[in-house]
Design an enzyme around this catalytic site. Sequence first.
Site, PDB file in Angstrom:
ATOM      1  CG  HIS A  84      -1.995   0.950   1.066  1.00 39.23           C
ATOM      2  ND1 HIS A  84      -1.910   2.397   1.392  1.00 39.23           N
ATOM      3  CD2 HIS A  84      -3.217   0.954   0.562  1.00 39.23           C
ATOM      4  CE1 HIS A  84      -3.145   3.004   1.135  1.00 39.23           C
ATOM      5  NE2 HIS A  84      -3.943   2.109   0.746  1.00 39.23           N
TER       6      HIS A  84
ATOM      7  CD  GLU B   6      -8.265  -3.139  -4.349  1.00 36.74           C
ATOM      8  OE1 GLU B   6      -8.470  -4.174  -5.303  1.00 36.74           O
ATOM      9  OE2 GLU B   6      -8.883  -2.059  -4.563  1.00 36.74           O
TER      10      GLU B   6
HETATM   11  N1  COA Z   1       4.211  -7.378  -4.802  1.00 33.01           N
HETATM   12  C1  COA Z   1       5.442  -7.562  -5.307  1.00 33.01           C
HETATM   13  N2  COA Z   1       6.511  -6.408  -4.907  1.00 33.01           N
HETATM   14  C2  COA Z   1       5.673  -5.300  -4.560  1.00 33.01           C
HETATM   15  C3  COA Z   1       4.241  -5.279  -4.488  1.00 33.01           C
HETATM   16  C4  COA Z   1       3.512  -6.375  -4.522  1.00 33.01           C
HETATM   17  N3  COA Z   1       2.386  -6.283  -4.409  1.00 33.01           N
HETATM   18  N4  COA Z   1       4.061  -3.945  -3.939  1.00 33.01           N
HETATM   19  C5  COA Z   1       5.240  -3.293  -3.951  1.00 33.01           C
HETATM   20  N5  COA Z   1       6.296  -4.040  -4.294  1.00 33.01           N
HETATM   21  C6  COA Z   1       7.501  -3.860  -4.583  1.00 33.01           C
HETATM   22  C7  COA Z   1       7.766  -2.755  -5.644  1.00 33.01           C
HETATM   23  O1  COA Z   1       7.969  -3.784  -6.946  1.00 33.01           O
HETATM   24  C8  COA Z   1       9.073  -2.036  -5.477  1.00 33.01           C
HETATM   25  O2  COA Z   1      10.037  -2.840  -5.614  1.00 33.01           O
HETATM   26  P1  COA Z   1      11.524  -2.102  -6.210  1.00 33.01           P
HETATM   27  O3  COA Z   1      11.680  -1.183  -5.324  1.00 33.01           O
HETATM   28  O4  COA Z   1      12.409  -3.363  -6.149  1.00 33.01           O
HETATM   29  O5  COA Z   1      11.196  -1.691  -7.550  1.00 33.01           O
HETATM   30  C9  COA Z   1       8.806  -1.859  -3.975  1.00 33.01           C
HETATM   31  O6  COA Z   1       8.068  -3.068  -3.494  1.00 33.01           O
HETATM   32  C10 COA Z   1       8.096  -0.722  -3.573  1.00 33.01           C
HETATM   33  O7  COA Z   1       7.056  -0.265  -4.475  1.00 33.01           O
HETATM   34  P2  COA Z   1       6.377   0.807  -5.060  1.00 33.01           P
HETATM   35  O8  COA Z   1       6.035   0.776  -6.255  1.00 33.01           O
HETATM   36  O9  COA Z   1       7.165   2.047  -4.348  1.00 33.01           O
HETATM   37  O10 COA Z   1       4.967   0.772  -4.009  1.00 33.01           O
HETATM   38  P3  COA Z   1       3.863   1.899  -4.281  1.00 33.01           P
HETATM   39  O11 COA Z   1       3.563   2.766  -2.967  1.00 33.01           O
HETATM   40  O12 COA Z   1       4.098   2.719  -5.463  1.00 33.01           O
HETATM   41  O13 COA Z   1       2.682   0.979  -4.427  1.00 33.01           O
HETATM   42  C11 COA Z   1       0.806  -0.358  -4.568  1.00 33.01           C
HETATM   43  C12 COA Z   1       1.504   0.598  -3.775  1.00 33.01           C
HETATM   44  C13 COA Z   1      -0.578  -0.686  -3.889  1.00 33.01           C
HETATM   45  C14 COA Z   1       0.459   0.172  -6.173  1.00 33.01           C
HETATM   46  C15 COA Z   1       1.642  -1.561  -4.955  1.00 33.01           C
HETATM   47  O14 COA Z   1       1.915  -2.127  -3.413  1.00 33.01           O
HETATM   48  C16 COA Z   1       0.879  -2.773  -5.788  1.00 33.01           C
HETATM   49  O15 COA Z   1       1.137  -2.773  -6.992  1.00 33.01           O
HETATM   50  N6  COA Z   1       0.108  -3.533  -4.978  1.00 33.01           N
HETATM   51  C17 COA Z   1      -0.590  -4.769  -5.810  1.00 33.01           C
HETATM   52  C18 COA Z   1      -1.965  -4.003  -6.255  1.00 33.01           C
HETATM   53  C19 COA Z   1      -3.137  -3.808  -5.301  1.00 33.01           C
HETATM   54  O16 COA Z   1      -3.097  -4.827  -4.451  1.00 33.01           O
HETATM   55  N7  COA Z   1      -3.477  -2.709  -5.331  1.00 33.01           N
HETATM   56  C20 COA Z   1      -4.723  -2.441  -4.509  1.00 33.01           C
HETATM   57  C21 COA Z   1      -4.039  -1.297  -3.613  1.00 33.01           C
HETATM   58  S1  COA Z   1      -5.270  -1.129  -2.281  1.00 33.01           S
END
Ligand code: COA
Length: 376
Positions: A262, A320
């Site tokens: 998140h 979710e």
């Molecule tokens: N699975 C695997 N790796 C994940 C991950 C996940 N669900 N969420 C984050 N990461 C990893 C990223 O790849 C990144 O790795 P890196 O630094 O090696 O590139 C690191 O963790 C940091 O992630 P980041 O992109 O900065 O997090 P964010 O704050 O931008 O993203 C979400 C938040 C929710 C978009 C992200 O966690 C995600 O894509 N989750 C899956 C989709 C989901 O469940 N969405 C519903 C949200 S309520």
Amino acid sequence: MANSSKSTTGGLEGVIAADTVMSLVDGERGRLVFRGHNLEQLAGRQVEDVAALLWRGDLPDSAGREVIRAALAEGRIEAFRRLPTLGDALVAADGMDALRASIAHLPSPTSSSAELEGLSRGTEGAFLAGAMAVFAAAFWRRTLGQPVVPPDASLSHAEDYLRMMQGEPPSREALRALSTYLITVADHGMSASTFAARVVASTGSDAVSAVVAALCALKGPLHGGAPGPVLDMLDAVGTAERAESWLLGELAAGRRIMGMGHRVYRVRDPRAAVLEGAVETLERSGSAGGRLGLARAVERVATQILSERHPDRALRANVEFYTAILLDSLGISRRMFTPTFAVGRVIGWYAHIEEQRATGRLIRPASRYVGPDPGS
Ligand code: COA
């Protein structure tokens, strides 16, 4: 490329875009507060109570609840009356496309209130919330090739939504679980969709346009589109023993684990616990599909693997993850997960639209130019 996707400004992390009284998302402590009330205190109430809280500022007494209930019912009836004028807007493969098109058909309440004569006691928010429920349910009935079910003004908003979608009144347990879900997702600080709604509202545009913008943002898998894929994941994993190898395979293929991580929470999303509890209650009543054990096992393994890979970044279950199992247990198709999210979140969107309007201030941030300089 000068501005890579890893830019720290690209996601506006930590940037405060508005002052709000609507909700506090405490990412460090894992707390979600709606206008002074912890989510956990609200989760067992009716959707009408939370709409009253977000739109009017206080939890209602029984008379106040009736006013909101009547307004939402009028919103549903008024929206249903408009179904014949929607043309093909509800004919879409994707429920969010159908919602986007059908909500866009509505008159803008602020600019053409004469068109809303039918909505005597209603408010703009109740009209939009009513329309979201009616259009989502109607989309699903048409997708099934079954007749659209008209709203019943004597029912609560959550009860009528499930009835319009499924053709029969829900059980008491199902209604309680759906109400918990709709309340849990009613607001969440400056989520991407809420921000989109506020940007549009800040330009002086109407609430229908602001809600359409919010729907467009909610559709994306990084925001509201994840619960369907979470269920796909549980299907693919199949048994708890296979969780580890399946999850490692996903990560090796460069894919993210849906329902984990998140932007704001550095601990487990408090909404995951509330929804997990609601599924547990449903399972105890014999109404759920028995997937909770598998889901918990997958969450445990995913948390472990992700914490090893990202020791500095807590990637825990988000809302979710358990949304998927809760809605599936209610017999709601995964194609209707994100539209159902919209049925809950439109309550928060509208509260933010009003709050933004009250500021009278255009949201217009700055960008940093990182392209070539033509010289002087
Ligand atoms: N699975 C695997 N790796 C994940 C991950 C996940 N669900 N969420 C984050 N990461 C990893 C990223 O790849 C990144 O790795 P890196 O630094 O090696 O590139 C690191 O963790 C940091 O992630 P980041 O992109 O900065 O997090 P964010 O704050 O931008 O993203 C979400 C938040 C929710 C978009 C992200 O966690 C995600 O894509 N989750 C899956 C989709 C989901 O469940 N969405 C519903 C949200 S309520």
